[in-house]
Design a protein around this motif. Structure first.
Motif, mmCIF file in Angstrom:
data_model
loop_
_atom_site.group_PDB
_atom_site.id
_atom_site.type_symbol
_atom_site.label_atom_id
_atom_site.label_comp_id
_atom_site.label_asym_id
_atom_site.label_seq_id
_atom_site.Cartn_x
_atom_site.Cartn_y
_atom_site.Cartn_z
ATOM 1 N N SER A 49 11.570 6.024 -13.951
ATOM 2 C CA SER A 49 11.370 5.635 -15.797
ATOM 3 C C SER A 49 10.498 4.331 -15.501
ATOM 4 O O SER A 49 9.362 4.218 -15.252
ATOM 5 N N LYS A 84 3.949 -2.041 -15.830
ATOM 6 C CA LYS A 84 4.859 -1.504 -14.847
ATOM 7 C C LYS A 84 5.657 -3.148 -15.164
ATOM 8 O O LYS A 84 5.474 -4.336 -14.748
ATOM 9 N N PRO A 128 6.150 7.029 -17.232
ATOM 10 C CA PRO A 128 6.259 5.551 -17.062
ATOM 11 C C PRO A 128 6.991 4.625 -18.309
ATOM 12 O O PRO A 128 6.173 4.811 -19.237
ATOM 13 N N HIS A 132 7.388 4.356 -11.919
ATOM 14 C CA HIS A 132 6.298 5.354 -12.957
ATOM 15 C C HIS A 132 6.255 5.954 -11.724
ATOM 16 O O HIS A 132 5.475 6.773 -10.997
#
Length: 124
Positions: free
Chosen positions: A88, A104, A97, A91
């Motif tokens: 996760s 991120k 994600p 991503h």
């Protein structure tokens, strides 16, 4: 005219030579790239604070978004060892994600999480 040209050329060479000889650099120094410390990654000092900062507002005892609770070591270890944590935050395809709707995590944060998981996700 010839003398003026020679004088200008000589002065130009002198100034460039002086800058080089006295250690002045004509270009700015490169900024060193910070390193990511993975030597001392622990749950208590690295992983838990990282999760607290980025994850537990949605993934906690009171509100476990997506059925994922990251507020305790035991719950985090389960998600870490089944691959969902790294999938996760990295991503990866097939994973939701995270953080949801956010940027991120920093590469170093992901590297540190991965190191902790690879080392067995210890409660250290």
């Amino acid at each position: 005219m010839y003398n003026k040209l020679m004088l200008l050329l000589g002065a130009g060479f002198l100034f460039t030579a002086c800058a080089s000889e006295n250690g002045e650099d004509q270009t700015p120094d490169e900024v060193p790239t910070p390193t990511c410390n993975t030597a001392d990654v622990t749950y208590a000092l690295t992983v838990a604070p990282l999760l607290q900062k980025n994850c537990t507002s949605c993934h906690n005892n009171n509100f476990a978004s997506g059925g994922v609770n990251l507020s305790t070591y035991a719950a985090t270890r389960t998600v870490a060892l089944n691959g969902r944590l790294i999938g996760s935050v990295n991503h990866d395809a097939g994973y939701s994600p995270m953080p949801k709707g956010g940027a991120k995590l920093a590469d170093c944060d992901i590297t540190q999480l991965r190191k902790w998981v690879t080392d067995g996700a210890a409660n250290n």
